[in-house]
Design a protein around this motif. Sequence first.
Motif, PDB file in Angstrom:
ATOM      1  N   ALA A  55     -42.004 -49.480  69.130  1.00  0.00           N
ATOM      2  CA  ALA A  55     -41.124 -50.141  68.162  1.00  0.00           C
ATOM      3  C   ALA A  55     -41.885 -50.533  66.900  1.00  0.00           C
ATOM      4  CB  ALA A  55     -40.497 -51.375  68.800  1.00  0.00           C
ATOM      5  N   LEU A  56     -43.117 -50.959  67.030  1.00  0.00           N
ATOM      6  CA  LEU A  56     -43.901 -51.338  65.851  1.00  0.00           C
ATOM      7  C   LEU A  56     -44.278 -50.104  65.037  1.00  0.00           C
ATOM      8  CD1 LEU A  56     -46.148 -54.057  67.487  1.00  0.00           C
ATOM      9  CD2 LEU A  56     -44.297 -54.422  65.855  1.00  0.00           C
ATOM     10  N   ASN A  57     -44.512 -48.976  65.692  1.00  0.00           N
ATOM     11  CA  ASN A  57     -44.700 -47.668  65.055  1.00  0.00           C
ATOM     12  C   ASN A  57     -45.707 -47.733  63.915  1.00  0.00           C
ATOM     13  OD1 ASN A  57     -44.338 -44.950  64.793  1.00  0.00           O
ATOM     14  ND2 ASN A  57     -42.511 -45.115  63.509  1.00  0.00           N
ATOM     15  N   ASP A  58     -46.857 -48.338  64.164  1.00  0.00           N
ATOM     16  CA  ASP A  58     -47.902 -48.419  63.152  1.00  0.00           C
ATOM     17  C   ASP A  58     -48.781 -47.177  63.253  1.00  0.00           C
ATOM     18  OD1 ASP A  58     -49.581 -49.261  61.192  1.00  0.00           O
ATOM     19  OD2 ASP A  58     -50.348 -51.025  62.259  1.00  0.00           O
ATOM     20  N   LYS A  59     -49.191 -46.645  62.097  1.00  0.00           N
ATOM     21  CA  LYS A  59     -49.986 -45.425  62.066  1.00  0.00           C
ATOM     22  C   LYS A  59     -51.335 -45.608  62.756  1.00  0.00           C
ATOM     23  CE  LYS A  59     -52.126 -42.286  58.731  1.00  0.00           C
ATOM     24  NZ  LYS A  59     -52.367 -42.028  57.303  1.00  0.00           N
ATOM     25  N   GLY A  81     -52.046 -47.976  65.062  1.00  0.00           N
ATOM     26  CA  GLY A  81     -51.901 -48.708  66.307  1.00  0.00           C
ATOM     27  C   GLY A  81     -51.524 -50.160  66.055  1.00  0.00           C
ATOM     28  N   SER A  82     -51.289 -50.885  67.119  1.00  0.00           N
ATOM     29  CA  SER A  82     -50.855 -52.279  67.018  1.00  0.00           C
ATOM     30  C   SER A  82     -51.894 -53.174  67.682  1.00  0.00           C
ATOM     31  CB  SER A  82     -49.515 -52.465  67.726  1.00  0.00           C
ATOM     32  OG  SER A  82     -48.569 -51.574  67.187  1.00  0.00           O
ATOM     33  N   ASN A  83     -52.150 -54.318  67.048  1.00  0.00           N
ATOM     34  CA  ASN A  83     -53.134 -55.220  67.632  1.00  0.00           C
ATOM     35  C   ASN A  83     -52.477 -56.097  68.690  1.00  0.00           C
ATOM     36  OD1 ASN A  83     -51.763 -57.108  66.137  1.00  0.00           O
ATOM     37  ND2 ASN A  83     -53.395 -57.404  64.654  1.00  0.00           N
ATOM     38  N   LYS A  84     -53.298 -56.863  69.389  1.00  0.00           N
ATOM     39  CA  LYS A  84     -52.845 -57.662  70.523  1.00  0.00           C
ATOM     40  C   LYS A  84     -51.818 -58.711  70.108  1.00  0.00           C
ATOM     41  CE  LYS A  84     -56.261 -58.869  73.030  1.00  0.00           C
ATOM     42  NZ  LYS A  84     -57.405 -59.547  73.632  1.00  0.00           N
ATOM     43  N   SER A  85     -52.044 -59.370  68.973  1.00  0.00           N
ATOM     44  CA  SER A  85     -51.113 -60.420  68.547  1.00  0.00           C
ATOM     45  C   SER A  85     -49.762 -59.840  68.144  1.00  0.00           C
ATOM     46  CB  SER A  85     -51.713 -61.226  67.404  1.00  0.00           C
ATOM     47  OG  SER A  85     -51.935 -60.403  66.278  1.00  0.00           O
ATOM     48  N   ALA A  86     -49.738 -58.663  67.517  1.00  0.00           N
ATOM     49  CA  ALA A  86     -48.463 -58.047  67.145  1.00  0.00           C
ATOM     50  C   ALA A  86     -47.678 -57.632  68.395  1.00  0.00           C
ATOM     51  CB  ALA A  86     -48.706 -56.832  66.248  1.00  0.00           C
ATOM     52  N   ILE A  87     -48.370 -57.101  69.384  1.00  0.00           N
ATOM     53  CA  ILE A  87     -47.714 -56.722  70.632  1.00  0.00           C
ATOM     54  C   ILE A  87     -47.156 -57.956  71.324  1.00  0.00           C
ATOM     55  CG2 ILE A  87     -48.102 -55.732  72.931  1.00  0.00           C
ATOM     56  CD1 ILE A  87     -50.218 -53.906  71.621  1.00  0.00           C
ATOM     57  N   SER A  88     -47.929 -59.042  71.351  1.00  0.00           N
ATOM     58  CA  SER A  88     -47.489 -60.276  71.993  1.00  0.00           C
ATOM     59  C   SER A  88     -46.266 -60.855  71.294  1.00  0.00           C
ATOM     60  CB  SER A  88     -48.631 -61.292  71.985  1.00  0.00           C
ATOM     61  OG  SER A  88     -48.212 -62.495  72.556  1.00  0.00           O
ATOM     62  N   LYS A  89     -46.276 -60.886  69.965  1.00  0.00           N
ATOM     63  CA  LYS A  89     -45.122 -61.433  69.218  1.00  0.00           C
ATOM     64  C   LYS A  89     -43.867 -60.606  69.467  1.00  0.00           C
ATOM     65  CE  LYS A  89     -47.766 -63.572  65.531  1.00  0.00           C
ATOM     66  NZ  LYS A  89     -48.178 -63.491  64.122  1.00  0.00           N
ATOM     67  N   TYR A  90     -44.015 -59.281  69.511  1.00  0.00           N
ATOM     68  CA  TYR A  90     -42.851 -58.429  69.750  1.00  0.00           C
ATOM     69  C   TYR A  90     -42.278 -58.685  71.147  1.00  0.00           C
ATOM     70  CZ  TYR A  90     -39.894 -54.372  70.377  1.00  0.00           C
ATOM     71  OH  TYR A  90     -38.804 -53.565  70.628  1.00  0.00           O
ATOM     72  N   ILE A  91     -43.161 -58.768  72.144  1.00  0.00           N
ATOM     73  CA  ILE A  91     -42.691 -58.996  73.525  1.00  0.00           C
ATOM     74  C   ILE A  91     -42.009 -60.354  73.629  1.00  0.00           C
ATOM     75  CG2 ILE A  91     -43.488 -59.363  75.893  1.00  0.00           C
ATOM     76  CD1 ILE A  91     -45.572 -57.187  75.424  1.00  0.00           C
ATOM     77  N   GLU A  92     -42.588 -61.388  72.988  1.00  0.00           N
ATOM     78  CA  GLU A  92     -41.980 -62.727  73.035  1.00  0.00           C
ATOM     79  C   GLU A  92     -40.631 -62.761  72.339  1.00  0.00           C
ATOM     80  OE1 GLU A  92     -44.992 -65.172  71.329  1.00  0.00           O
ATOM     81  OE2 GLU A  92     -46.181 -65.234  73.168  1.00  0.00           O
ATOM     82  N   SER A  93     -40.464 -61.953  71.287  1.00  0.00           N
ATOM     83  CA  SER A  93     -39.174 -61.946  70.584  1.00  0.00           C
ATOM     84  C   SER A  93     -38.108 -61.180  71.363  1.00  0.00           C
ATOM     85  CB  SER A  93     -39.337 -61.350  69.187  1.00  0.00           C
ATOM     86  OG  SER A  93     -39.635 -59.970  69.291  1.00  0.00           O
ATOM     87  N   TYR A 118     -54.326 -51.012  69.555  1.00  0.00           N
ATOM     88  CA  TYR A 118     -53.948 -50.203  70.716  1.00  0.00           C
ATOM     89  C   TYR A 118     -52.932 -49.159  70.293  1.00  0.00           C
ATOM     90  CZ  TYR A 118     -56.162 -53.802  73.538  1.00  0.00           C
ATOM     91  OH  TYR A 118     -57.062 -54.661  74.092  1.00  0.00           O
ATOM     92  N   MET A 119     -53.116 -47.939  70.793  1.00  0.00           N
ATOM     93  CA  MET A 119     -52.153 -46.860  70.528  1.00  0.00           C
ATOM     94  C   MET A 119     -52.146 -45.901  71.704  1.00  0.00           C
ATOM     95  SD  MET A 119     -54.241 -44.528  67.764  1.00  0.00           S
ATOM     96  CE  MET A 119     -54.619 -45.835  66.647  1.00  0.00           C
ATOM     97  N   ARG A 120     -51.091 -45.125  71.779  1.00  0.00           N
ATOM     98  CA  ARG A 120     -50.999 -44.100  72.820  1.00  0.00           C
ATOM     99  C   ARG A 120     -51.917 -42.949  72.440  1.00  0.00           C
ATOM    100  NH1 ARG A 120     -46.087 -44.523  76.068  1.00  0.00           N
ATOM    101  NH2 ARG A 120     -47.116 -42.958  77.336  1.00  0.00           N
TER     102      ARG A 120
END
Length: 177
Positions: free
Chosen positions: A25-29, A31-43, A76-78
């Motif tokens: 969902a964040l779709n960053d070129k 990758g996404s850092n830990k805090s961005a992943i945490s905020k998305y999951i919490e929202s 982090y990225m796939r």
Amino acid sequence: MATEEVNKPSSHPQYSEMIFAAIAALNDKYGSNKSAISKYIESQYVDLPAAHSDLLPIHLNRLKESGELVLVKNNYMRPSPNAPPKRGRGRPPKPKVPLPPGHVSSPPKVSRPRGRPPKPRDPNSVPTPKISSGRPRGRPPKKAKPAGAAATAKTGPPRPRGRPPKVRAPFASAGFD
């Protein structure tokens, strides 16, 4: 009452699925850092456990170790599907050559003992008997002294152990009276 809260099934999916959904969902070129992943999951998920901030890094590390996520500059990225597989540490094992059919394997080799091998014995020589001198090998044990021998041999108490203290010379008068 406490057991009802523990046994209550969670309405959110597993952490790995939530992490993959957050990265997608964040779709960053980069990758996404830990805090961005945490905020998305919490929202997105309301009823997260109280230890969410402790559980998220554990699951991120587990996914990174298994190769499902790649960590590049704290993001982090796939992994890309055409990327080479991650090698383990150390030298890779040699490829085993399959044996032809009907081949009988030899028994395994016996490992040699440690150290230098003994000299070969001469079959023509006559063994010499060992001659003992009557004394045992090694340094003889220290003889015990009688309890009061040290004090009676000299006048005064026995000498203390160690180096004796340094004796300082007394000051002489310089002649200035």
